[in-house]
Design a protein around this motif. Structure first.
Motif, mmCIF file in Angstrom:
data_model
loop_
_atom_site.group_PDB
_atom_site.id
_atom_site.type_symbol
_atom_site.label_atom_id
_atom_site.label_comp_id
_atom_site.label_asym_id
_atom_site.label_seq_id
_atom_site.Cartn_x
_atom_site.Cartn_y
_atom_site.Cartn_z
ATOM 1 N N ASN A 182 12.765 10.365 4.977
ATOM 2 C CA ASN A 182 11.788 11.202 5.439
ATOM 3 C C ASN A 182 10.975 10.359 6.607
ATOM 4 O O ASN A 182 10.206 9.661 6.753
ATOM 5 N N VAL A 183 11.653 10.523 7.688
ATOM 6 C CA VAL A 183 11.390 9.816 8.911
ATOM 7 C C VAL A 183 9.985 10.112 9.633
ATOM 8 O O VAL A 183 9.226 9.234 9.925
ATOM 9 N N ARG A 184 9.635 11.417 9.540
ATOM 10 C CA ARG A 184 8.294 11.729 10.005
ATOM 11 C C ARG A 184 7.149 10.876 9.148
ATOM 12 O O ARG A 184 6.180 10.644 9.226
ATOM 13 N N ALA A 185 7.430 11.035 7.720
ATOM 14 C CA ALA A 185 6.563 10.088 6.923
ATOM 15 C C ALA A 185 6.490 8.794 7.165
ATOM 16 O O ALA A 185 5.365 8.040 7.155
ATOM 17 N N ASN A 186 7.503 7.903 7.232
ATOM 18 C CA ASN A 186 7.546 6.641 7.795
ATOM 19 C C ASN A 186 6.787 6.314 9.004
ATOM 20 O O ASN A 186 6.111 5.374 8.952
ATOM 21 N N ILE A 187 7.122 7.124 10.014
ATOM 22 C CA ILE A 187 6.432 6.863 11.365
ATOM 23 C C ILE A 187 4.880 7.077 11.048
ATOM 24 O O ILE A 187 4.071 6.248 11.731
ATOM 25 N N ALA A 188 4.554 8.322 10.531
ATOM 26 C CA ALA A 188 3.223 8.549 10.237
ATOM 27 C C ALA A 188 2.431 7.490 9.538
ATOM 28 O O ALA A 188 1.414 7.182 9.761
ATOM 29 N N ALA A 189 3.171 6.858 8.491
ATOM 30 C CA ALA A 189 2.409 5.918 7.669
ATOM 31 C C ALA A 189 2.390 4.858 8.326
ATOM 32 O O ALA A 189 1.275 4.044 8.112
ATOM 33 N N LEU A 190 3.307 4.377 9.234
ATOM 34 C CA LEU A 190 3.054 3.042 9.941
ATOM 35 C C LEU A 190 1.925 3.076 10.854
ATOM 36 O O LEU A 190 1.045 2.462 11.082
ATOM 37 N N LYS A 191 1.822 4.371 11.516
ATOM 38 C CA LYS A 191 0.765 4.616 12.461
ATOM 39 C C LYS A 191 -0.688 4.454 11.884
ATOM 40 O O LYS A 191 -1.616 4.052 12.248
ATOM 41 N N VAL A 212 0.823 -1.114 -0.047
ATOM 42 C CA VAL A 212 -0.067 -0.002 -0.002
ATOM 43 C C VAL A 212 0.848 1.208 0.036
ATOM 44 O O VAL A 212 1.909 1.354 0.737
ATOM 45 N N LYS A 213 0.416 2.281 -0.921
ATOM 46 C CA LYS A 213 1.135 3.389 -0.927
ATOM 47 C C LYS A 213 0.216 4.390 0.004
ATOM 48 O O LYS A 213 -0.695 4.679 0.195
ATOM 49 N N VAL A 214 1.023 4.964 1.082
ATOM 50 C CA VAL A 214 0.514 5.763 1.970
ATOM 51 C C VAL A 214 0.964 7.256 1.872
ATOM 52 O O VAL A 214 1.995 7.417 1.893
ATOM 53 N N GLU A 215 0.010 8.222 1.346
ATOM 54 C CA GLU A 215 0.306 9.497 1.460
ATOM 55 C C GLU A 215 0.031 10.145 2.846
ATOM 56 O O GLU A 215 -0.781 9.894 3.576
ATOM 57 N N THR A 216 1.132 11.011 3.264
ATOM 58 C CA THR A 216 0.971 11.534 4.462
ATOM 59 C C THR A 216 1.117 13.153 4.396
ATOM 60 O O THR A 216 1.686 13.482 3.609
ATOM 61 N N PRO A 217 0.518 13.941 5.528
ATOM 62 C CA PRO A 217 0.918 15.477 5.513
ATOM 63 C C PRO A 217 2.475 15.874 5.582
ATOM 64 O O PRO A 217 2.619 16.939 5.427
ATOM 65 N N PHE A 218 3.164 14.842 5.875
ATOM 66 C CA PHE A 218 4.719 15.072 5.833
ATOM 67 C C PHE A 218 5.658 14.613 4.783
ATOM 68 O O PHE A 218 6.642 14.733 4.819
ATOM 69 N N GLY A 219 4.747 14.109 3.448
ATOM 70 C CA GLY A 219 5.664 13.836 2.411
ATOM 71 C C GLY A 219 5.284 12.312 2.334
ATOM 72 O O GLY A 219 4.620 11.573 2.958
ATOM 73 N N ASP A 220 6.337 11.703 1.561
ATOM 74 C CA ASP A 220 6.124 10.276 1.133
ATOM 75 C C ASP A 220 7.144 9.583 2.009
ATOM 76 O O ASP A 220 8.353 9.834 2.197
ATOM 77 N N PRO A 221 6.571 8.318 2.350
ATOM 78 C CA PRO A 221 7.417 7.403 2.889
ATOM 79 C C PRO A 221 8.721 6.743 2.073
ATOM 80 O O PRO A 221 8.651 7.067 0.978
ATOM 81 N N SER A 222 9.472 6.143 2.751
ATOM 82 C CA SER A 222 10.573 5.592 1.773
ATOM 83 C C SER A 222 10.262 4.603 0.743
ATOM 84 O O SER A 222 11.039 4.650 -0.243
ATOM 85 N N ASP A 223 8.929 4.126 0.955
ATOM 86 C CA ASP A 223 8.582 3.030 0.038
ATOM 87 C C ASP A 223 7.173 2.774 0.258
ATOM 88 O O ASP A 223 6.703 3.217 1.383
#
Ligand SMILES: CSC[C@H]1O[C@H](OP(=O)(O)O)[C@H](O)[C@@H]1O
Ligand SMILES: Nc1ncnc2[nH]cnc12
Length: 301
Positions: A71-80, A30-41
């Motif tokens: 983009n660690v903010r996006a990575n953590i936000a996407a996992l959450k 799944v591709k997750v878009e976050t308000p902090f940008g894109d996760p690593s993958d």
């Protein structure tokens, strides 16, 4: 978002040399878009035995993203966002101690953050917050890891300090000796701001560090190179997968609230008066910690 994607999950962040989980089934990306940008993958959702997990390659497909540009903010936000409540992070590291040889596992309990160039918080002007961080690793997760590592007879140390350097160059010998004198156990480039952002996201977080080398301090051992890290990670991949798979079975039984309080970290964190909070920042933080906007009367003050 498809509702079936959002179930309680264990997030697994794979680092250098750990680009996939060997026994994952029912896989979907799944591709997750976050308000902090894109996760690593894209996130790889699936089942590890009975545990539902979400796997993310920290450095992106083919190891394209250097440590300081993740983009660690996006990575953590996407996992959450896909329902993760616990994050298990894996990292290839240099050992700063003779008794943590390459091929062993270090269940980290402390960090020294020497990184300088990275976005380290979901807070900022208009929404000021300070989370407690004296115990950056979830004790419930680390206890589970230690039990499983013992059961699997893995050479491991329960507890250790991970020095997080900026990189991308490896350390000088003088730096390596300095970190040893500070009590560092291992050195790597990626645990921060990951651990800090996991705490702000109210996620339980644990770090399994896998020494691949003795950095450059140990005269009678080969000094670190990127090729050495890849070669040594290949050797340990099967053991690392076994540890992850078996610990996920234990972690998936963690249904009740975290005894360490990881899942309530924002209860005491926010300084900005409710009437002065920037609404856009609240919405962005709400993507990561929905309870902050879902229950304005009952959530963190
Ligand atoms: C390839 S050597 C340096 C690189 O490897 C480690 O990555 P990760 O933590 O994602 O496993 C280390 O922290 C450096 O980023
Ligand atoms: N010696 C080292 N320094 C920083 N990151 C590493 N990753 C693996 N070995 C490392």
């Amino acid at each position: 978002m498809d509702k079936s994607v959002k179930v309680p999950r264990i997030g697994i962040i794979g680092g250098s040399g750990l680009s996939k989980l060997l026994s994952l089934s029912d896989v979907r990306r799944v591709k997750v878009e976050t308000p902090f940008g894109d996760p690593s993958d894209e996130l790889i959702l699936g089942a590890l035995g009975k545990a539902q997990v979400a796997f993310l390659q920290r450095h992106g497909p083919g190891h394209q993203i250097p440590p300081a540009q993740i983009n660690v903010r996006a990575n953590i936000a996407a996992l959450k966002h896909v329902g993760c409540t616990q994050v298990l992070s894996l990292s290839a590291v240099g050992s700063l101690r003779e008794d943590c040889p390459p091929g062993s596992f270090v269940l980290v309990d402390q960090f020294i953050d020497r990184t300088i160039q990275r976005e380290k918080t979901y807070f900022g002007r208009g929404l000021v917050g300070h989370v407690p961080f004296g115990d950056p690793v979830c004790k419930r997760m680390r206890t589970a890891l230690a039990e499983v590592a013992t059961k699997l007879k893995l050479t491991h140390v329960n507890g250790g300090t991970y020095v997080v350097m900026e990189g991308p160059q490896f350390s000088t010998r003088a730096e390596s000796n300095l970190y040893r004198s500070w009590g560092g156990t291992v050195i790597g480039m990626t645990a921060m701001p990951e651990a800090k952002l996991a705490r702000e996201a109210e996620l339980c977080y644990a770090m399994v560090a896998m020494p691949t080398d003795y950095d450059c301090w140990y005269d009678s051992h080969e000094a670190v190179t990127a090729s050495l890290v890849s070669e040594r990670m290949e050797r340990i991949a099967v053991q690392a997968n076994a540890l992850v798979e078996q610990v996920c079975a234990v972690l998936s039984a963690h249904q009740e609230s975290c005894p360490c309080g990881c899942d309530r970290a924002l209860d005491t964190a926010i300084m900005t008066h409710p009437s002065s909070r920037n609404p856009e920042m609240m919405v962005r933080l709400g993507f990561v910690v929905p309870r902050i906007i879902q229950s304005p009367g009952g959530g963190p003050k």
